[in-house]
Design an enzyme around this catalytic site. Sequence first.
Site, PDB file in Angstrom:
ATOM      1  N   SER A 116      14.943  -7.986 -37.555  1.00 19.75           N
ATOM      2  CA  SER A 116      13.560  -8.415 -37.413  1.00 19.75           C
ATOM      3  C   SER A 116      13.438  -9.510 -36.352  1.00 19.75           C
ATOM      4  O   SER A 116      14.159 -10.514 -36.404  1.00 19.75           O
ATOM      5  CB  SER A 116      13.088  -8.918 -38.789  1.00 19.75           C
ATOM      6  N   THR A 158      -3.579   2.897 -54.601  1.00 15.37           N
ATOM      7  CA  THR A 158      -4.759   2.115 -54.238  1.00 15.37           C
ATOM      8  C   THR A 158      -5.846   3.058 -53.729  1.00 15.37           C
ATOM      9  O   THR A 158      -5.554   4.105 -53.152  1.00 15.37           O
ATOM     10  CB  THR A 158      -4.385   1.038 -53.185  1.00 15.37           C
ATOM     11  N   SER A 199       0.472 -12.326 -31.210  1.00 13.19           N
ATOM     12  CA  SER A 199      -0.906 -12.801 -31.059  1.00 13.19           C
ATOM     13  C   SER A 199      -1.033 -14.307 -30.968  1.00 13.19           C
ATOM     14  O   SER A 199      -2.081 -14.802 -30.571  1.00 13.19           O
ATOM     15  CB  SER A 199      -1.752 -12.293 -32.215  1.00 13.19           C
ATOM     16  N   HIS A 225      -2.064  -5.782 -32.003  1.00 11.30           N
ATOM     17  CA  HIS A 225      -2.879  -6.510 -31.012  1.00 11.30           C
ATOM     18  C   HIS A 225      -2.934  -5.804 -29.668  1.00 11.30           C
ATOM     19  O   HIS A 225      -3.359  -6.390 -28.672  1.00 11.30           O
ATOM     20  CB  HIS A 225      -2.354  -7.935 -30.839  1.00 11.30           C
ATOM     21  N   LYS A 234      -8.963  -4.526 -35.531  1.00 12.41           N
ATOM     22  CA  LYS A 234      -9.056  -5.453 -34.403  1.00 12.41           C
ATOM     23  C   LYS A 234      -9.804  -4.761 -33.251  1.00 12.41           C
ATOM     24  O   LYS A 234     -11.009  -4.617 -33.352  1.00 12.41           O
ATOM     25  CB  LYS A 234      -7.669  -5.996 -34.085  1.00 12.41           C
TER      26      LYS A 234
HETATM   27  C1  LIG Z   1      -3.538  -8.888 -38.087  1.00 16.94           C
HETATM   28  C2  LIG Z   1      -2.125  -8.380 -38.027  1.00 16.94           C
HETATM   29  C3  LIG Z   1      -1.665  -7.421 -38.927  1.00 16.94           C
HETATM   30  C4  LIG Z   1      -2.486  -6.988 -40.093  1.00 16.94           C
HETATM   31  O1  LIG Z   1      -3.508  -6.146 -39.702  1.00 16.94           O
HETATM   32  P1  LIG Z   1      -4.838  -6.091 -40.600  1.00 16.94           P
HETATM   33  O2  LIG Z   1      -5.418  -4.782 -40.294  1.00 16.94           O
HETATM   34  O3  LIG Z   1      -5.668  -7.261 -40.193  1.00 16.94           O
HETATM   35  O4  LIG Z   1      -4.390  -6.219 -42.025  1.00 16.94           O
HETATM   36  C5  LIG Z   1      -0.420  -6.869 -38.737  1.00 16.94           C
HETATM   37  N1  LIG Z   1       0.384  -7.274 -37.729  1.00 16.94           N
HETATM   38  C6  LIG Z   1      -0.009  -8.230 -36.873  1.00 16.94           C
HETATM   39  C7  LIG Z   1       0.904  -8.629 -35.779  1.00 16.94           C
HETATM   40  C8  LIG Z   1      -1.260  -8.825 -37.000  1.00 16.94           C
HETATM   41  O5  LIG Z   1      -1.630  -9.798 -36.187  1.00 16.94           O
END
Ligand SMILES: *Cc1c(COP(=O)(O)O)cnc(C)c1O
Length: 404
Positions: free
Chosen positions: A136, A276, A188, A216, A247
């Site tokens: 990782s 879920t 990010s 991102h 996003k």
């Molecule tokens: C925001 C984010 C996530 C999670 O995504 P969501 O759809 O907001 O739950 C996963 N990985 C990274 C790098 C993120 O910045």
Amino acid sequence: MDFDAMFNAQLDDLKQEGNYRVFAELERRCGAYPRAKSHDDLTPDEVTVWCSNDYLGMGQHQDVRDAMKAAVDSCGAGAGGTRNISGTNHHHVRLEAELADLHRKEAALLFTSGYVSNWAALSTLGSRIPDAVILSDALNHASMIEGIRHSRARKVIWKHNDPEDLDRKLAVLPANAPKIVAFESVYSMDGDISPMAEIVEVAEKHGAMTYLDEVHAVGLYGPRGGGVSEREGLADRITLIEGTLGKAYGCVGGYITGSAALCDFIRSFASGFIFTTALPPAVAAAALTSVRHLKTSQVERQAQRRQVARLRAKLDAQGIPHMDNPSHIIPVMIKDPVKCRMLSDILMRDWGIYVQPINYPTVPKGTERLRFTPSPLHSDADIDRLVEALTVLWKQCALAHAVA
Ligand SMILES: *Cc1c(COP(=O)(O)O)cnc(C)c1O
């Protein structure tokens, strides 16, 4: 036991450190992004949002809204069940096909969020593949870290964006152990981009699977918005590409793409997928429209790049230090949690400029920052006003200038 007293003691510690999180209560103004109505009496009624992850403003796109409304009217508000028990809607299946095509993979699998997709996929891979070792990147997102932790697989952390360190760490593992290299494309917080070709090469050399978080980058990079892996022509060499619909696509939800066998494996064993309720069909319909739109339209990406370059140039002209990186994210370093919070408060109260302070534990202590994400919807005048505000505050707060 006085539980509330215990809770409050820990919250007081956070407040003392300047790391207590305060949420801005807003109502985004559809059709007028990046404007939002503020529900805080101490701020102007209307503010300009400078830290949204709806990077291209797709959340207000007419086609996306129309698709969502039409699906609400045809299918109702919710999915009605888990994917297994009555919750698989035609819209989910269509979206999965669209996402598989986006990354040119055999299959895709939807999750309720990007966080859940990382958590569920990594925990399933790590726990179900006998003797798996997960390598990782040191700066991977919390959702990947938690997924790996939950898998109880052996974990090896390699230096951020350092293929040579990855190579060394892979080399000392048993040759026959199944290995998974987990990393991101755009990180990010610093806005840096991983050296993907080198990482893929190292992983291939050691026969490791690659797990790439493109959260991102999807919608933003590559000619069809397939992310950095598409732009670099590497998607077919990456085992699993993970992304979000929350996003750049402006909706909500997460997904993985990969081989048919891989997606079927996760579908069949991942608790976070199985137990879920499925995403609302209307969300899937809206996301499908957004993904499809950004596969062909370059207008949003080009306009975003222009505004990102413009903000950087204006900050440079005023000597306001920002982190140099090749992405769309502009971190302005404050390096103090209390000052960071204070600057954010003043920007909001006096200027109607909303940028959330980024403090520990999201970033390491001493690297607190304001993180700006210009979109195609920020006008030149918005940028000028932001830079004017920062210039004034820089003088008032005696913050360091960049050396020209
Ligand atoms: C925001 C984010 C996530 C999670 O995504 P969501 O759809 O907001 O739950 C996963 N990985 C990274 C790098 C993120 O910045």
